[in-house]
Design a protein around this motif. Structure first.
Motif, short mmCIF file in Angstrom:
data_model
loop_
_atom_site.label_atom_id
_atom_site.label_comp_id
_atom_site.label_asym_id
_atom_site.label_seq_id
_atom_site.Cartn_x
_atom_site.Cartn_y
_atom_site.Cartn_z
N GLN A 13 0.79 -1.04 -0.14
CA GLN A 13 -0.07 0.13 -0.12
C GLN A 13 0.79 1.26 0.04
O GLN A 13 0.41 2.23 -0.59
CB GLN A 13 -1.08 0.11 1.17
N ARG A 14 2.02 1.24 0.80
CA ARG A 14 3.00 2.38 0.54
C ARG A 14 3.41 2.50 -0.87
O ARG A 14 3.44 3.63 -1.17
CB ARG A 14 4.00 2.07 1.53
N LYS A 17 0.73 4.16 -3.21
CA LYS A 17 0.76 5.66 -2.87
C LYS A 17 1.82 6.28 -3.73
O LYS A 17 1.58 7.38 -4.35
CB LYS A 17 0.82 5.96 -1.61
N ARG A 21 1.02 8.77 -7.19
CA ARG A 21 1.44 10.04 -7.20
C ARG A 21 2.04 10.46 -8.66
O ARG A 21 1.57 11.59 -8.78
CB ARG A 21 2.48 10.30 -6.20
#
Length: 267
Positions: A13-14, A17, A21
């Protein structure tokens, strides 16, 4: 394996992100040729670093096999197999099909945990050995379709090596005749995740690498499916070819691989 799975989910999940972006806004200067018809972006590297950092802090004795940074041995005998952005070419072209793939291979050489995350769709596929597979926390299983008129089969088309192109095209034609349709998404991790949850009835691809398929292999098997190499071996790391499906479609695809691929390509 619950702690390992939780850490893998956090890492995926990191990475998601980081990927989102820059989706649709990637500059040409952030795209780099890796080899013939193969590319890597700054986002691949940033995503991989974030994943490795999260996992290393939780399990400092574990090793890694990563698409971008290669193999790093660990004292535990376990290794994390990571593709930080599966579907890089799709991402470069703003085609919205890509994923983060993380698998844990145990010290016994067997896959123990898996995560495939589609950040755009917010779909999180997870599996742990012996405990089934899930999509966003709900149990999933491979399809029960077996009528060729209803089968949707996924594949990956050769894009760098062509010495087996004739065999692949012959198999593709054969599969097309015995299915309702064929799809090429551009992410083997997604193809396998979709096979695990029954969206696809089967998947085959020749010449892919562990970071492309490790997590997906465990997902399909834990969802009740069958995964082997083109040679029928359970150890898919031997030859980097994959056939996955339900108890009907896997044998069908396996027979077509045997029919069209010569023995030296199967072994």
């Amino acid at each position: 394996m619950q702690q390992e799975l939780q850490i893998a989910v956090e890492a995926a999940q990191r990475a998601g992100k980081i990927i989102l972006r820059k989706f649709g806004e990637l500059s040409k200067s952030a795209i780099h040729p890796k080899e013939y018809k193969d590319f890597v972006t700054d986002i691949d590297h940033e995503s991989e670093s974030a994943i490795m950092d999260i996992i290393s802090r939780a399990f400092p004795r574990d090793g890694f096999l990563c698409e971008e940074s290669g193999d790093r041995e660990g004292a535990s005998g376990r290794r994390w197999i990571i593709d930080p952005l599966d579907g890089t070419l799709n991402f470069i072209h703003s085609f919205p099909v890509f994923s983060v793939s993380i698998a844990l291979e145990g010290a016994d050489g067997e896959l123990a945990a898996a995560v495939i995350y589609q950040p755009l769709q917010e779909e999180l596929f997870t599996a742990t050995r012996g405990e089934g597979a899930k999509l966003n926390g709900a149990s999933i299983s491979v399809s029960d379709r077996h009528d060729p008129q209803h089968l949707l089969i996924a594949t990956g088309i050769p894009f760098k090596e062509y010495h087996y192109l004739d065999e692949y095209v012959a198999m593709l034609k054969d599969v097309a005749r015995d299915s309702a349709g064929i799809r090429r998404a551009g992410s083997a991790a997604i193809d396998l995740a979709y096979t695990a949850c029954g969206r696809f009835d089967g998947f085959f691809e020749y010449k892919i690498f562990p970071w492309d398929y490790a997590a997906g292999v465990l997902l399909v098997r834990e969802a009740g499916g069958i995964v082997t190499g083109f040679d029928g071996a359970h150890d898919v790391f031997r030859h980097h070819s994959i056939i996955a499906g339900n108890p009907v479609t896997h044998p069908m695809l396996r027979e077509k691989a045997k029919k069209h691929f010569t023995q030296n390509l199967l072994s």
